[in-house]
Design a protein around this motif. Structure first.
Motif, PDB file in Angstrom:
ATOM      1  N   HIS A 104       0.830  -1.203   0.000  1.00 34.52           N
ATOM      2  CA  HIS A 104       0.000   0.000   0.000  1.00 34.52           C
ATOM      3  C   HIS A 104       0.869   1.259   0.000  1.00 34.52           C
ATOM      4  CE1 HIS A 104      -3.733  -2.212   0.686  1.00 34.52           C
ATOM      5  NE2 HIS A 104      -3.024  -2.974   1.510  1.00 34.52           N
ATOM      6  N   ASP A 105       0.438   2.259  -0.756  1.00 34.97           N
ATOM      7  CA  ASP A 105       1.202   3.504  -0.891  1.00 34.97           C
ATOM      8  C   ASP A 105       1.463   4.198   0.438  1.00 34.97           C
ATOM      9  OD1 ASP A 105       1.403   3.174  -3.617  1.00 34.97           O
ATOM     10  OD2 ASP A 105      -0.234   4.573  -4.086  1.00 34.97           O
ATOM     11  N   ASP A 106       0.525   4.110   1.381  1.00 33.25           N
ATOM     12  CA  ASP A 106       0.707   4.823   2.642  1.00 33.25           C
ATOM     13  C   ASP A 106       1.735   4.159   3.553  1.00 33.25           C
ATOM     14  OD1 ASP A 106      -1.158   2.725   3.040  1.00 33.25           O
ATOM     15  OD2 ASP A 106      -2.053   3.738   4.760  1.00 33.25           O
ATOM     16  N   LEU A 107       2.296   3.019   3.149  1.00 36.02           N
ATOM     17  CA  LEU A 107       3.335   2.345   3.929  1.00 36.02           C
ATOM     18  C   LEU A 107       4.744   2.644   3.410  1.00 36.02           C
ATOM     19  CD1 LEU A 107       1.695  -1.172   4.429  1.00 36.02           C
ATOM     20  CD2 LEU A 107       1.559   0.841   5.918  1.00 36.02           C
ATOM     21  N   ILE A 108       4.840   3.353   2.302  1.00 34.70           N
ATOM     22  CA  ILE A 108       6.139   3.657   1.693  1.00 34.70           C
ATOM     23  C   ILE A 108       6.832   4.769   2.478  1.00 34.70           C
ATOM     24  CG2 ILE A 108       7.319   4.489  -0.374  1.00 34.70           C
ATOM     25  CD1 ILE A 108       4.968   3.283  -1.989  1.00 34.70           C
ATOM     26  N   ALA A 109       8.018   4.487   2.968  1.00 30.36           N
ATOM     27  CA  ALA A 109       8.761   5.471   3.762  1.00 30.36           C
ATOM     28  C   ALA A 109       9.050   6.732   2.950  1.00 30.36           C
ATOM     29  CB  ALA A 109      10.062   4.860   4.262  1.00 30.36           C
ATOM     30  N   SER A 110       8.890   7.878   3.605  1.00 27.30           N
ATOM     31  CA  SER A 110       9.174   9.152   2.944  1.00 27.30           C
ATOM     32  C   SER A 110      10.337   9.889   3.604  1.00 27.30           C
ATOM     33  CB  SER A 110       7.923  10.037   2.929  1.00 27.30           C
ATOM     34  OG  SER A 110       7.467  10.268   4.242  1.00 27.30           O
ATOM     35  N   SER A 111      10.888   9.317   4.686  1.00 29.32           N
ATOM     36  CA  SER A 111      12.044   9.923   5.340  1.00 29.32           C
ATOM     37  C   SER A 111      12.815   8.845   6.096  1.00 29.32           C
ATOM     38  CB  SER A 111      11.616  11.041   6.294  1.00 29.32           C
ATOM     39  OG  SER A 111      10.827  10.515   7.343  1.00 29.32           O
ATOM     40  N   HIS A 112      14.037   9.197   6.484  1.00 32.51           N
ATOM     41  CA  HIS A 112      14.877   8.268   7.245  1.00 32.51           C
ATOM     42  C   HIS A 112      15.535   9.023   8.394  1.00 32.51           C
ATOM     43  CE1 HIS A 112      17.278   4.577   7.722  1.00 32.51           C
ATOM     44  NE2 HIS A 112      18.140   5.414   8.261  1.00 32.51           N
ATOM     45  N   SER A 113      15.320   8.537   9.598  1.00 30.69           N
ATOM     46  CA  SER A 113      15.886   9.170  10.789  1.00 30.69           C
ATOM     47  C   SER A 113      17.187   8.486  11.193  1.00 30.69           C
ATOM     48  CB  SER A 113      14.904   9.058  11.954  1.00 30.69           C
ATOM     49  OG  SER A 113      13.673   9.648  11.631  1.00 30.69           O
ATOM     50  N   PHE A 114      18.090   9.256  11.758  1.00 35.42           N
ATOM     51  CA  PHE A 114      19.347   8.751  12.313  1.00 35.42           C
ATOM     52  C   PHE A 114      20.195   7.989  11.291  1.00 35.42           C
ATOM     53  CE2 PHE A 114      16.594   9.489  15.908  1.00 35.42           C
ATOM     54  CZ  PHE A 114      17.429  10.151  16.788  1.00 35.42           C
ATOM     55  N   GLN A 115      20.333   8.564  10.100  1.00 30.49           N
ATOM     56  CA  GLN A 115      21.163   7.939   9.073  1.00 30.49           C
ATOM     57  C   GLN A 115      22.605   7.791   9.528  1.00 30.49           C
ATOM     58  OE1 GLN A 115      20.811   9.756   5.226  1.00 30.49           O
ATOM     59  NE2 GLN A 115      18.586   9.664   5.263  1.00 30.49           N
ATOM     60  N   SER A 116      23.065   8.658  10.405  1.00 27.07           N
ATOM     61  CA  SER A 116      24.457   8.594  10.864  1.00 27.07           C
ATOM     62  C   SER A 116      24.739   7.332  11.681  1.00 27.07           C
ATOM     63  CB  SER A 116      24.800   9.837  11.687  1.00 27.07           C
ATOM     64  OG  SER A 116      23.993   9.886  12.855  1.00 27.07           O
TER      65      SER A 116
END
Length: 134
Positions: A104-116
């Motif tokens: 489902h489209d609403d499950l697609i991540a749009s950001s990523h936290s703590f990439q470091s």
């Protein structure tokens, strides 16, 4: 009666959930707490209002572990599967891997936290695969 938008649950099926809302804040996170909670380098999360989530399995709601001043991590007491987090705010965050259908489209991540917090080798395999001829 509200339409069921998503269903999912744990590995053994004891903990099951249904949601009557579209997912909010779809994101991935690589913070140390998420890494330890999931055993993975990144977790894929979505959030729902508590009022939109029903625990429908024979195990009822998941067990919780108080992980911070604002949230508890949720898991199945029978099989140990990680389910998500139940926040003090009226929010339940569920791990996308627990959903029966993840397309489902609403499950697609749009950001990523703590990439470091990702290890330096995080993209090596992906880059190598892209460099290989078809």
């Amino acid at each position: 009666m509200a339409e069921i938008m998503h269903r999912g649950g744990c590995l053994c099926g004891s903990i099951r959930f249904e949601t009557t809302a579209k997912a909010e804040n779809p994101h991935t996170c690589s913070c140390k707490m998420c890494q330890r909670h999931t055993g993975s380098l990144s977790a894929a999360w979505v959030e729902f209002p508590k009022s939109a989530v029903s625990w429908t399995g024979e195990g009822g709601p998941p067990s919780t572990y108080r992980s911070s001043a604002i949230s508890s991590r949720a898991f199945c007491p029978a099989c140990g599967s990680t389910i998500g987090a139940i926040d003090d705010q009226p929010t339940i965050a569920l791990l996308v891997g627990c959903f029966d259908t993840t397309e489902h489209d609403d499950l697609i991540a749009s950001s990523h936290s703590f990439q470091s917090y990702q290890p330096k080798w995080w993209n090596i395999k992906t880059q190598l695969a892209q460099d290989q001829p078809d």
